[in-house]
Write a protein that holds these residues in place. Structure first.
Motif, PDB file in Angstrom:
ATOM      1  N   HIS A  94       0.869  -1.179   0.146  1.00  0.00           N
ATOM      2  CA  HIS A  94       0.342  -0.001   0.017  1.00  0.00           C
ATOM      3  C   HIS A  94       0.862   0.974   0.002  1.00  0.00           C
ATOM      4  N   ARG A  98       1.231   4.145  -2.666  1.00  0.00           N
ATOM      5  CA  ARG A  98       0.441   5.653  -2.323  1.00  0.00           C
ATOM      6  C   ARG A  98       1.878   6.667  -2.617  1.00  0.00           C
ATOM      7  N   THR A 240     -17.351  11.265  -4.689  1.00  0.00           N
ATOM      8  CA  THR A 240     -17.312  11.947  -3.661  1.00  0.00           C
ATOM      9  C   THR A 240     -17.659  13.311  -3.303  1.00  0.00           C
ATOM     10  N   ARG A 289     -15.810   1.954   7.220  1.00  0.00           N
ATOM     11  CA  ARG A 289     -14.365   1.435   6.737  1.00  0.00           C
ATOM     12  C   ARG A 289     -14.458   0.018   6.996  1.00  0.00           C
ATOM     13  N   ARG A 291     -12.766  -3.530   7.223  1.00  0.00           N
ATOM     14  CA  ARG A 291     -11.312  -4.103   7.718  1.00  0.00           C
ATOM     15  C   ARG A 291     -11.369  -5.336   8.217  1.00  0.00           C
ATOM     16  N   HIS A 347      -4.680   4.907   5.565  1.00  0.00           N
ATOM     17  CA  HIS A 347      -5.455   4.840   4.484  1.00  0.00           C
ATOM     18  C   HIS A 347      -6.221   6.195   4.265  1.00  0.00           C
ATOM     19  N   CYS A 349      -7.698   9.508   3.353  1.00  0.00           N
ATOM     20  CA  CYS A 349      -8.107   9.920   1.828  1.00  0.00           C
ATOM     21  C   CYS A 349      -6.693  10.790   1.407  1.00  0.00           C
TER      22      CYS A 349
HETATM   23  C1  HEM Z   1     -15.360  14.870  -0.125  1.00  0.00           C
HETATM   24  C2  HEM Z   1     -14.645  14.235  -0.978  1.00  0.00           C
HETATM   25  C3  HEM Z   1     -13.958  12.826  -0.390  1.00  0.00           C
HETATM   26  C4  HEM Z   1     -14.524  12.033   0.519  1.00  0.00           C
HETATM   27  C5  HEM Z   1     -15.260  12.293   1.715  1.00  0.00           C
HETATM   28  C6  HEM Z   1     -13.351  10.975   0.697  1.00  0.00           C
HETATM   29  C7  HEM Z   1     -13.424   9.961   1.588  1.00  0.00           C
HETATM   30  C8  HEM Z   1     -12.283   8.782   1.724  1.00  0.00           C
HETATM   31  C9  HEM Z   1     -12.199   8.175   2.682  1.00  0.00           C
HETATM   32  C10 HEM Z   1     -13.155   7.855   3.957  1.00  0.00           C
HETATM   33  C11 HEM Z   1     -11.224   7.308   2.424  1.00  0.00           C
HETATM   34  C12 HEM Z   1     -10.588   6.113   3.613  1.00  0.00           C
HETATM   35  C13 HEM Z   1     -11.040   4.813   2.927  1.00  0.00           C
HETATM   36  C14 HEM Z   1     -10.368   3.760   3.886  1.00  0.00           C
HETATM   37  O1  HEM Z   1      -9.877   3.779   4.999  1.00  0.00           O
HETATM   38  O2  HEM Z   1     -11.117   2.368   3.511  1.00  0.00           O
HETATM   39  C15 HEM Z   1     -10.517   7.749   1.473  1.00  0.00           C
HETATM   40  C16 HEM Z   1      -9.540   6.956   0.686  1.00  0.00           C
HETATM   41  C17 HEM Z   1      -9.300   7.469  -0.600  1.00  0.00           C
HETATM   42  N1  HEM Z   1      -9.564   8.621  -1.281  1.00  0.00           N
HETATM   43 FE1  HEM Z   1     -11.067   9.939  -0.541  1.00  0.00          FE
HETATM   44  N2  HEM Z   1     -12.690  11.081  -0.063  1.00  0.00           N
HETATM   45  C18 HEM Z   1     -12.961  12.112  -0.964  1.00  0.00           C
HETATM   46  C19 HEM Z   1     -12.254  12.618  -2.284  1.00  0.00           C
HETATM   47  C20 HEM Z   1     -11.306  12.100  -2.909  1.00  0.00           C
HETATM   48  C21 HEM Z   1     -10.730  12.928  -3.966  1.00  0.00           C
HETATM   49  C22 HEM Z   1     -11.052  14.036  -4.698  1.00  0.00           C
HETATM   50  C23 HEM Z   1      -9.778  11.803  -4.608  1.00  0.00           C
HETATM   51  C24 HEM Z   1      -8.876  12.062  -5.506  1.00  0.00           C
HETATM   52  C25 HEM Z   1      -8.169  11.403  -6.018  1.00  0.00           C
HETATM   53  C26 HEM Z   1      -9.632  10.677  -3.302  1.00  0.00           C
HETATM   54  C27 HEM Z   1      -8.790   9.635  -3.476  1.00  0.00           C
HETATM   55  C28 HEM Z   1      -8.783   8.772  -2.400  1.00  0.00           C
HETATM   56  C29 HEM Z   1      -7.805   7.504  -2.354  1.00  0.00           C
HETATM   57  C30 HEM Z   1      -6.894   7.251  -3.542  1.00  0.00           C
HETATM   58  C31 HEM Z   1      -8.086   6.954  -1.330  1.00  0.00           C
HETATM   59  C32 HEM Z   1      -7.170   5.639  -0.896  1.00  0.00           C
HETATM   60  C33 HEM Z   1      -5.951   6.134  -0.129  1.00  0.00           C
HETATM   61  C34 HEM Z   1      -5.427   4.865   0.710  1.00  0.00           C
HETATM   62  O3  HEM Z   1      -5.821   3.610   0.849  1.00  0.00           O
HETATM   63  O4  HEM Z   1      -4.108   5.142   1.003  1.00  0.00           O
HETATM   64  N3  HEM Z   1     -10.760  10.996  -2.678  1.00  0.00           N
HETATM   65  N4  HEM Z   1     -11.154   8.709   0.756  1.00  0.00           N
END
Ligand code: HEM
Length: 400
Positions: A94, A98, A240, A289, A291, A347, A349
């Motif tokens: 991961h 990342r 999102t 989430r 897990r 993880h 965001c």
């Molecule tokens: C208001 C907007 C957003 C919300 C509420 C949101 C929420 C989240 C949450 C809750 C997670 C955690 C997932 C987990 O722990 O299983 C996450 C991960 C992630 N989000 Fe967002 N997100 C938003 C916008 C975005 C945007 C704009 C991107 C752009 C690329 C993005 C890319 C990602 C990625 C790549 C992950 C995975 C990170 C990892 O596993 O290290 N998100 N998001």
């Protein structure tokens, strides 16, 4: 002992509040078993401190291939098996993936995008105001803005939006069958794979080009791995934020005094606060989430055994009175930045700096430019996304 509740639970009358039963669970049995669509009974963790503990504990895995992983639906399980991205992997894999992306989403980089995001917002509002009333704010504004921005960052042609909007709707629907989820995943992977080939042949300045040159050419990643990474970014990058724009607008229209204050605010800090508070209050990633424990772990006084599934419920954690006094009130002055709407731990965001800038520009612009903005239908007639992994409204008819 109470019966094992079916999860997800149904919301009550207020469309912005988590299911009332979740509140009772948080008060009375904050770490408890729930029953999922496939009959499995993972643990549901509901208190703010416990949710953060689960998400920060390296003994608790995000690996969706683990047999105990509590998948959201058969369709989502099929999708994650076919195209596993780093959101479903543990460190060190991961972290390696990342790390490749981190520089592209740094706060400074995203702040530098602010003028471009402002220009897109202004253009979309101009177009909406020049068109007929009522308009659908989702189609006219909430969806185009984050789609355009993520397309520019990744190097995906915006002209193909009808295709990827359709496919991602299939992928985030809780009702999608495994066959449909696989078909949509294949379509999206094939599309992104072709795009990676094009970037490899003729690279530009965008993220997919950088991955093609830096990873594909060196043999560090396969075309398929880059495509899987691309589909996560493309879907997460627009679904999102689009829902936060539309649902946030509904919530503000239901709180006219706070909306007026936000609209007339001289202090930009109120807009920054409002974004964090709306993220907390609405917690649109309402499925928890997912897990699975790799070792025995104690959470909130309960022993979770190795191999058992865990769902960290961010929506109700964000309504925990120990972390947020009067948690069910929307209060744009609240200091809410410690919310878990973007998750927590490794993880957390990746796109949050981008989402923040987008939402700050939107909430700081839309209601000033359209001060008479109003729902064109009673709120009871809106179709809320109970059927989707990310909450929001399917359409938002507005007038002005
Ligand atoms: C208001 C907007 C957003 C919300 C509420 C949101 C929420 C989240 C949450 C809750 C997670 C955690 C997932 C987990 O722990 O299983 C996450 C991960 C992630 N989000 Fe967002 N997100 C938003 C916008 C975005 C945007 C704009 C991107 C752009 C690329 C993005 C890319 C990602 C990625 C790549 C992950 C995975 C990170 C990892 O596993 O290290 N998100 N998001």
């Amino acid at each position: 002992m109470t019966e094992t509740p079916e999860f997800p639970l149904a919301r009550g009358r207020c469309p912005f509040d988590p299911p009332p039963e979740l509140g009772r669970i948080q008060r009375e049995e904050p770490v408890t078993r729930v029953r999922l669509w496939d009959g499995s009974t993972p643990w549901l963790v509901t208190r703010y401190d416990d949710v953060r503990q689960v998400l920060a504990d390296p003994r608790i895995s995000a690996d969706s291939d683990h047999p105990g992983y509590p998948a959201q639906s058969a369709g989502m399980r099929a999708r994650r098996r076919r195209a596993k991205a780093f959101i479903s992997m543990d460190d060190p894999e991961h972290a390696e993936q990342r790390r490749l992306l981190q520089p592209s989403f740094m706060v400074k980089k995203m702040q530098a995008l602010r003028p471009r995001i402002q220009a897109i917002v202004d253009d979309l509002i101009d177009e909406m105001l020049a068109g007929p009333k009522p308009a659908d704010l989702v189609a006219a504004f909430a969806l185009p803005l984050p789609s355009l921005v993520i397309c520019e960052l990744l190097g995906v042609p915006y002209a193909d939006r009808a295709f990827f909007h359709r496919v991602s709707r299939v992928l985030v629907s809780r009702d999608t069958t495994p066959d449909d989820a696989l078909a949509a995943t294949e379509e999206l992977l094939a599309y992104l794979g072709d795009l990676v080939d094009q970037k490899n042949a003729d690279p530009g300045e965008d993220l997919l080009s950088r991955l093609a040159v830096g990873q594909l050419r060196t043999g560090a990643m396969t075309r398929e791995q880059i495509a899987s990474m691309g589909q996560l970014l493309l879907v997460a990058g627009h679904e999102t934020t689009a829902n936060m724009i539309a649902l946030g607008t509904v919530a503000l229209l239901q709180h006219p005094e706070q909306l007026a204050e936000l609209r007339d605010a001289e202090d930009p800090q109120l807009i920054v606060n409002a974004v964090e508070e709306l993220l907390r209050y609405l917690t649109i990633t309402h499925s928890g989430r997912r897990r699975v424990a790799r070792e025995d772990v104690e959470v909130g006084g309960r022993l979770i055994r190795a191999g058992e599934g865990v769902i960290a419920a961010g929506d109700i954690a964000n309504r925990d009175a120990t972390a947020f006094p009067a948690p069910d009130d929307l209060d744009l002055h609240r200091k809410a930045r410690h919310h878990v709407a973007f998750g927590y731990g490794v993880h957390q965001c990746l796109g949050q700096p981008l989402a923040r800038v987008e939402l700050q520009v939107v909430y700081g612009t839309l209601y000033r430019r359209v001060p008479t903005l109003a729902l064109a239908r009673p709120i009871e007639e809106l179709r809320f996304k109970h059927d989707m992994a990310v909450y929001g409204v399917h359409e938002l008819p507005v007038t002005w």
